[in-house]
Design a protein around this motif. Structure first.
Motif, short mmCIF file in Angstrom:
data_model
loop_
_atom_site.label_atom_id
_atom_site.label_comp_id
_atom_site.label_asym_id
_atom_site.label_seq_id
_atom_site.Cartn_x
_atom_site.Cartn_y
_atom_site.Cartn_z
N TYR A 167 54.98 -5.76 -33.50
CA TYR A 167 53.99 -5.46 -34.36
C TYR A 167 54.36 -4.46 -35.40
O TYR A 167 53.99 -4.68 -36.52
N MET A 197 56.36 -6.61 -37.90
CA MET A 197 55.32 -7.30 -38.75
C MET A 197 54.42 -6.64 -39.83
O MET A 197 54.42 -7.01 -40.98
N ASN A 198 54.06 -5.29 -39.18
CA ASN A 198 53.18 -4.67 -40.05
C ASN A 198 54.13 -3.94 -41.27
O ASN A 198 53.78 -3.75 -42.44
N LYS A 208 54.82 -6.81 -43.77
CA LYS A 208 53.67 -7.20 -44.67
C LYS A 208 53.44 -6.01 -45.82
O LYS A 208 53.23 -6.14 -46.79
N ARG A 263 55.57 -16.53 -36.96
CA ARG A 263 54.66 -17.45 -36.89
C ARG A 263 53.22 -16.56 -37.15
O ARG A 263 52.23 -17.21 -37.57
N ALA A 264 53.08 -15.56 -36.31
CA ALA A 264 52.01 -14.70 -36.40
C ALA A 264 51.69 -14.06 -37.50
O ALA A 264 50.74 -13.70 -37.96
N GLY A 265 52.87 -13.52 -37.95
CA GLY A 265 52.97 -12.67 -39.38
C GLY A 265 52.74 -13.54 -40.77
O GLY A 265 52.24 -12.80 -41.61
N GLY A 266 52.94 -14.66 -40.79
CA GLY A 266 52.91 -15.53 -41.97
C GLY A 266 54.07 -15.63 -42.80
O GLY A 266 55.00 -14.77 -42.69
N ALA A 267 54.05 -16.73 -43.46
CA ALA A 267 55.16 -17.03 -44.38
C ALA A 267 55.45 -16.11 -45.33
O ALA A 267 56.60 -15.72 -45.84
N GLU A 268 54.34 -15.55 -45.98
CA GLU A 268 54.55 -14.38 -47.17
C GLU A 268 55.20 -13.26 -46.61
O GLU A 268 56.26 -12.87 -47.44
N GLY A 284 48.30 -12.97 -32.06
CA GLY A 284 47.80 -12.63 -33.39
C GLY A 284 47.95 -13.95 -34.33
O GLY A 284 48.57 -15.01 -33.99
N VAL A 285 47.36 -13.98 -35.47
CA VAL A 285 47.24 -15.09 -36.41
C VAL A 285 47.80 -14.47 -37.85
O VAL A 285 47.33 -13.38 -38.09
N PRO A 286 48.36 -15.23 -38.71
CA PRO A 286 48.54 -15.05 -39.85
C PRO A 286 47.62 -14.86 -40.85
O PRO A 286 46.67 -15.31 -40.91
N ASP A 298 47.83 -14.02 -45.17
CA ASP A 298 48.52 -13.71 -46.40
C ASP A 298 47.73 -13.12 -47.25
O ASP A 298 46.46 -13.13 -47.44
N MET A 322 47.35 -6.33 -44.79
CA MET A 322 48.25 -5.37 -44.48
C MET A 322 48.66 -4.96 -43.12
O MET A 322 49.72 -4.70 -42.83
N SER A 372 48.43 -6.20 -38.75
CA SER A 372 48.31 -7.29 -37.91
C SER A 372 46.87 -7.94 -37.67
O SER A 372 46.28 -7.02 -37.32
#
Lengths: 421, 294
Positions: free
Chosen positions: A249, A252-253, A256, A280-285, B122-124, B126, B215, B217
């Motif tokens: 995490y 990921m954070n 982001k 996959r949990a963090g998202g493409a962006e 967790g889930v994304p 954006d 910002m 997770s």
């Protein structure tokens, strides 16, 4: 083609087993005492592999995948007839991502359940606890998560095998790919614990050959939620490359938030261990354009036969979902061990150790072998780049394979550096 | 400390203020419920987490961030209504520890439910397209999304302040906090007032959750650290003071930011050190009234 033949073996194995079961049941009805005794003896001599992983806790889903993949390796071994009819059995235990818990479970597995071998663990520090129990009891332990410390002479024993990549080789591979292409001014954001510092050391060692200049080095506490206050200093240093030496995490954070700070336009973001599930949990962006290293990505199936076999059978058992990087370690760790058992023709520990030291195996990603001095698995590190949402063909299509650091002992820390002889 | 230019210092200070406004956003729901109901809502972090997950769900259905932003406080606020009516209300008048323990348990239960439904990892979520990227502030680049958060927090605090201090309904709320019995004697249904305050408090917690999603997770545990941060801000500012929450939030943000510039390893510790220092000098917090806990 290979998939078909495999299915045939599997179904053949199953039917043979159920046939045996039927015969046994009939026999038990007809004859009595001595026959039952034989069955009991057969059960007792199955090959037991203790598998402590953190089923509960933040890496629970990774741990479950590891267990599922390890079971796949066991099933394949059994379907092929086991060791002259002796079947293997996987004993999965929850170590709760705690060293003490893991040590207790490992001890139980060895003393109470009579495990012949130990594999597993998903943390740099927990694996050291498992390792110390295993080596004290004289059982082989195959570690399947990243650590540099386990290679070192003070933790090593002849029973210790490290199937996972280590931070030194992973960060090094990513550095060798990135530094010549993206620039020499390098900044580090380091999670302030052993694994973070190990990754940073790996980058710096690889960077020496390219003459990198470290322009900023910022440490953050483990499990930071808001990274905004660490970022201005990095921005002000104007690096070409930012190495994120953190995990989970934190990774990921920090990704982001640095994306929000517009840092991707100013520098190349690099994460040594770029994980499939985390992406996959963090998202493409957040991950778009990030370069990192991995032991395995399912996209390898296009070029490597063993990867194709592995992903195919995993997909079949999991509704078309491809396996993850850490899950695959479960398959290769246990699969490699069972290959050595087959080669040795026995489960006797010293014979299996010799067999593992001489083993060349290709379970899922190309050829691997254990280096003699520290039993580190020498293997290729694959370089991946995260895709933007527009380029993804489906939800599993998250990385581009952009490079490979081929299996090579030269990229590991030398045996004398690790404190051997 | 070499390499610290005036620009870096200015950017760091501004980052601190922006972080502070996030802290204000996190704390305001907690502060509101405590100040007006004297209920220490330990489920605050869980409502924040639920807000983020409701946001994920609504955004998945509609694809519209702005609609999601409006829907989340309504959904989470409605949950707050149910919780107040059927769980918290029977505990009024039984001392401060009863609702505290209840909400503590409720928070754990909510986290487990989300874990069962959405899994551990967790889930994304954006950043909305129109709020991506960074803006040049003259002394450095700053994320547009965080500027947006400063704006939305300012508006939110202003609206809440005007509502409580300047409307006649706000007058009833304040009177109810001071002496519920007299308010009841005057013929006002005080339980309805408390219900609304609780709903607003949880709704704001949910809003903070969905606003934090781009910002931080979105994971079932995301509320646990927030609960701590919100408590630090509330305690430093003075339990139950809206002005206190704003001042304390900004102060904590700046202290954390400056600590991470000069002594990064002490970043985590800095907000607690600040809290300890404030409590030594003013046990009721910067703007707190004495004896509210009694």
């Amino acid at each position: 083609m290979s998939e078909d033949t495999k299915n045939k073996t599997v179904s053949k194995g199953v039917s043979r087993r159920s046939l045996l079961k039927g015969v046994a049941a009939g026999g038990a009805l007809a004859a009595t005492g001595p026959f039952l005794f034989n069955i009991a003896q057969a059960a007792e001599t199955s090959i037991k592999i203790g598998f402590p992983v953190p089923l509960t806790g933040p890496y629970g889903s990774e741990a479950k995948e590891q267990a599922a993949c390890a079971q796949m390796a066991v099933d394949e071994f059994n379907a092929a007839g086991g060791l002259n009819g002796r079947m293997a059995k996987l004993l999965v235990r929850d170590d709760k991502l705690k060293s003490g818990e893991a040590a207790t479970r490992t001890l139980e597995l060895i003393e109470k359940d009579g495990a012949d071998f130990i594999a597993g663990s998903l943390s740099a520090s927990v694996q050291l606890a498992v390792n110390s129990v295993a080596k004290e009891r004289g059982k082989i332990y195959v570690s399947i998560s990243q650590s540099d410390a386990i290679n070192e002479a003070k933790h090593f024993s002849k029973y210790t095998f490290h199937e996972a990549m280590n931070p030194h080789m992973t960060a090094g591979a990513v550095g060798r790919y990135v530094f010549p292409k993206k620039g020499k001014r390098v900044a580090f954001l380091i999670a302030d614990y052993a694994y973070g510092h190990e990754m940073a050391r790996g980058f710096k060692a690889a960077g020496e050959a390219f003459g990198i200049e470290v322009v900023a080095e910022v440490q953050h506490p483990l499990a930071t939620k808001d990274f905004s206050t660490f970022l201005p200093r990095i921005q002000a240093a104007r690096p070409d490359v930012l190495c994120l030496c953190n995990f989970g995490y934190d990774q990921m954070n920090s990704l982001k938030q640095s994306t929000n700070f517009g840092m991707k336009e100013q520098m190349q973001m690099v994460a040594p261990a770029l994980l499939y599930n985390q992406r996959r949990a963090g998202g493409a962006e957040a991950y778009d354009g990030v370069i990192g290293g991995t032991n395995f990505y399912w996209g390898l199936e296009d070029t490597i036969a063993s990867a194709k076999t592995f992903t195919d059978s995993y997909r079949k058992a999991n509704n078309g979902k491809p396996p993850s990087d850490y899950g695959a370690y479960g398959y290769s760790g246990v699969g490699g061990l069972l290959k050595a058992v087959t080669a040795a023709g026995t489960t006797e520990t010293d014979a299996v150790i010799t067999a593992m030291e001489n083993l060349k195996y290709d379970m899922y990603k190309g050829e691997q072998y254990y280096r003699k001095c520290d039993h580190q698995s020498v293997q290729s590190v694959y370089i991946i780049e995260s895709k933007s949402e527009a380029k993804m063909a489906n939800e599993y299509d998250v990385f581009d394979l952009v490079g490979v650091d081929k299996a090579n002992e030269g990229v590991l820390r030398s045996c004398s550096d690790l404190g051997f002889g | 400390m070499d390499g610290i230019t005036l620009n870096l210092f200015a950017l760091q200070l501004f980052t601190g203020l922006a972080l502070g406004s996030v802290f204000v956003l996190l704390a305001v729901g907690l502060s509101l419920i405590f100040g007006l109901l004297t209920v220490v809502n330990f489920a605050h972090g869980a409502f924040y987490m639920v807000g983020a997950y409701v946001g994920v769900f609504v955004l998945g259905l509609t694809g519209n961030f702005w609609f999601t932003l409006a829907a989340v406080p309504v959904v989470v606020g409605s949950m707050g209504v149910v919780v107040e009516r059927y769980l918290v209300r029977p505990l009024y008048g039984r001392g401060i520890d009863y609702p505290l323990l209840l909400t503590f348990g409720l928070g754990m239960a909510l986290v487990e439910v989300v874990r069962i439904v959405y899994g551990l990892e967790g889930v994304p979520f954006d950043t909305p397209k129109e709020l991506r990227g960074a803006v040049d502030l003259g002394f450095g680049f700053f994320p547009l999304y965080r500027l947006f958060l400063i704006g939305i927090t300012t508006v939110l605090v202003m609206v809440l302040w005007l509502f409580i201090e300047k409307t006649s309904y706000g007058l009833v709320i304040r009177a109810g906090a001071r002496d519920p019995e007299i308010v009841r004697v005057l013929g006002i249904d005080i339980s309805k007032v408390w219900l609304i305050v609780f709903a607003i408090g949880t709704g704001v917690a949910g809003l903070a959750g969905v606003l934090s999603a781009p910002m931080r997770s979105v994971i079932p545990d995301m509320g646990s650290t927030v609960l701590v941060e919100a408590f630090v801000v509330t305690v430093v500012g003075g339990m139950g003071s809206l002005v206190g929450a704003v001042v304390a939030g900004l102060l904590v943000g700046v202290v954390v930011s400056m600590t991470s510039l000069f002594w990064p390893s002490l970043t985590d510790l800095s907000m607690f050190a600040l809290m300890a220092a404030v409590l030594l000098v003013r046990p009721q917090g910067l703007f707190g009234k004495k004896g509210l806990m009694g």
